[in-house]
Write an enzyme that holds these catalytic residues in place. Structure first.
Site, mmCIF file in Angstrom:
data_model
loop_
_atom_site.group_PDB
_atom_site.id
_atom_site.type_symbol
_atom_site.label_atom_id
_atom_site.label_comp_id
_atom_site.label_asym_id
_atom_site.label_seq_id
_atom_site.Cartn_x
_atom_site.Cartn_y
_atom_site.Cartn_z
ATOM 1 N N CYS A 167 0.803 -1.223 0.000
ATOM 2 C CA CYS A 167 0.000 0.000 0.000
ATOM 3 C C CYS A 167 0.835 1.271 0.000
ATOM 4 O O CYS A 167 0.281 2.375 -0.020
ATOM 5 C CB CYS A 167 -0.955 -0.010 1.188
ATOM 6 S SG CYS A 167 -2.018 -1.464 1.184
ATOM 7 N N LYS A 339 -9.505 8.152 3.019
ATOM 8 C CA LYS A 339 -9.965 6.773 2.860
ATOM 9 C C LYS A 339 -11.357 6.577 3.448
ATOM 10 O O LYS A 339 -12.042 5.603 3.108
ATOM 11 C CB LYS A 339 -8.986 5.805 3.525
ATOM 12 C CG LYS A 339 -7.676 5.601 2.796
ATOM 13 C CD LYS A 339 -6.846 4.517 3.464
ATOM 14 C CE LYS A 339 -5.505 4.322 2.762
ATOM 15 N NZ LYS A 339 -4.577 5.450 3.013
#
Length: 421
Positions: A167, A339
């Site tokens: 990520c 997010k």
């Protein structure tokens, strides 16, 4: 040697909350969630039945049938975002452009998972007849192929590769592009990330790790960083691509400059396969390395776009790290996790959050952390910090720091700032 200055001159985006940069940004400022029931496959038997998918994406609007057959979905997203970014920058319209000095570095944490899943499934079902694979299987699947396709699309002959660090992948891509340009090895690099892993193997695999939220009754509120009831991340997909360019090269062709890339910092937790260090030691090192690289002090940063995945452990360790790095200035910062709206785009998340940081700098607006319902009782989350909960806030944003952390202990921090001549 004198390092060259690097600026951002183009941006493109295909995300769960918009299929271009401006739509994505406006929805982020408005606090729109991109989460909903999974449509890519029948997820009714999975623990998690929702995700942040890209909406209304029609490959036939961008590729002919023959071309589309050679592209995994993640590469399709990358090519469309790259087309937007290159057009936005105007770099391909420069008659004097030396394409030998324009590169492409686009990341993927996983790559063509759907292609792999389809091909492996066919083999498993037909093993008695001997293996029969699509000739495009390997070139559709590999995690570097988006960069290859983009370079071929535009004839860019400069440095060309993909970065893979889970990520943190697209922050690594941005930092690699930044380094190559400031060292004089390229005039411009198309960089960012792409991911499309919302398929059975992706969802099932992360479910097996207990990494995903299972809030199936309320998908749009499932990504809730720093809230007491957080229970895991929400998977997202898409691509964001930036055009990074050497300052004098950009000025010579009259390019629009969105922001300047100030610095990048890298580190490793060297601690655990999937968990962040509980004290955030690797995150501390990455942020300090980025500040040192940028020649900046903690007081120069106004906004942090945190990794903030909505996991019980990760949110706590990142806040510990931020408090360690920023000291008393931490209370003057705005912090937010976008997010909470976009979900976690895995290898593409760093590029998306760099774009959010650039737009925050451009507009002097910090996008919110949505879905906050209740403070955690964990004493390590200091709620006197400004998490920008639930509503965007206007404030001067001179510089923004964006964190990305990946499985394997990979940490990558990018700092962007307002361009000043």
């Amino acid at each position: 040697m004198d390092l060259k200055r690097v600026v951002v001159t183009g941006m493109g985006a295909v995300t769960p909350i918009g299929n271009d940069v401006e739509t994505t940004w406006q929805n982020a400022v408005a606090g729109v969630s991109g989460a909903g029931p999974i449509t890519h496959f029948d997820a009714s038997k999975f623990k998690t039945q929702f995700a942040c998918e890209v909406k209304n994406f029609d490959p036939s609007a961008h590729f002919d049938r023959k071309k589309a057959r050679t592209l995994d979905l993640y590469a399709q997203y990358a090519l469309v975002a790259a087309e937007q970014a290159v057009k936005d920058s105007g770099i391909d319209e420069d008659a004097n452009l030396n394409k030998d000095r324009v590169g492409v570095i686009v990341a993927a944490g996983i790559g063509g998972l759907h292609t792999f899943e389809e091909e492996a499934g066919y083999y498993a079902l037909n093993a008695e007849n001997g293996p029969k694979y699509n000739p495009f299987f390997i070139p559709k699947m590999i995690a570097d192929i988006a960069s290859g396709h983009i370079s071929m699309q535009y004839g860019f002959h400069g440095p060309n590769f993909g970065t893979v660090s889970a990520c943190a992948s697209s922050n690594n891509a941005i930092i690699s592009a930044f380094d190559l340009i400031r060292l004089g090895k390229a005039d411009a690099i198309v960089t960012g990330g792409a991911e499309a892993a919302i398929f059975p193997a992706g969802v099932g695999g992360f479910n097996a790790m207990h990494a995903l939220s299972t809030r199936n009754d309320s998908p749009e509120t499932a990504s809730r960083p720093f809230s007491k009831s957080r229970d895991g991340f929400v998977m997202g997909e898409g691509s964001v691509v930036l055009v990074l360019e050497e300052l004098e090269h950009a000025k010579a062709r009259g390019a629009k400059i969105y922001a300047e890339v100030a610095g990048g910092g890298l580190s490793a937790d060297a601690y655990h396969l999937t968990a962040t260090h509980p004290e955030g030691l690797g995150a501390v090192l990455a942020m300090r390395n980025a500040l040192e690289d940028a020649g900046m002090k903690p007081e120069d940063i106004d906004y942090i776009n945190v990794h903030g995945t909505s996991t019980p452990v990760g949110d706590v360790s990142e806040i510990k790290a931020i408090k360690e790095v920023f000291g008393d200035h931490v209370y003057d910062l705005n912090i937010s996790s976008t997010k909470s709206m976009t979900g976690h785009l895995l290898g593409a998340t760093g590029a998306l959050e760099a774009m959010m940081s650039i737009k925050a700098i451009e507009n002097d607006i910090v996008p919110p952390t949505i879905n906050h319902d209740e403070d955690d009782q964990d004493e390590n989350i200091d709620y006197s910090l400004n998490f920008t909960f639930n509503k965007a806030q206007e404030r001067p944003v001179r510089a923004a720091l964006s964190n990305s952390f990946g499985f394997g202990g990979h940490n990558a921090t990018v700092i962007l700032k307002k361009y000043q001549a």
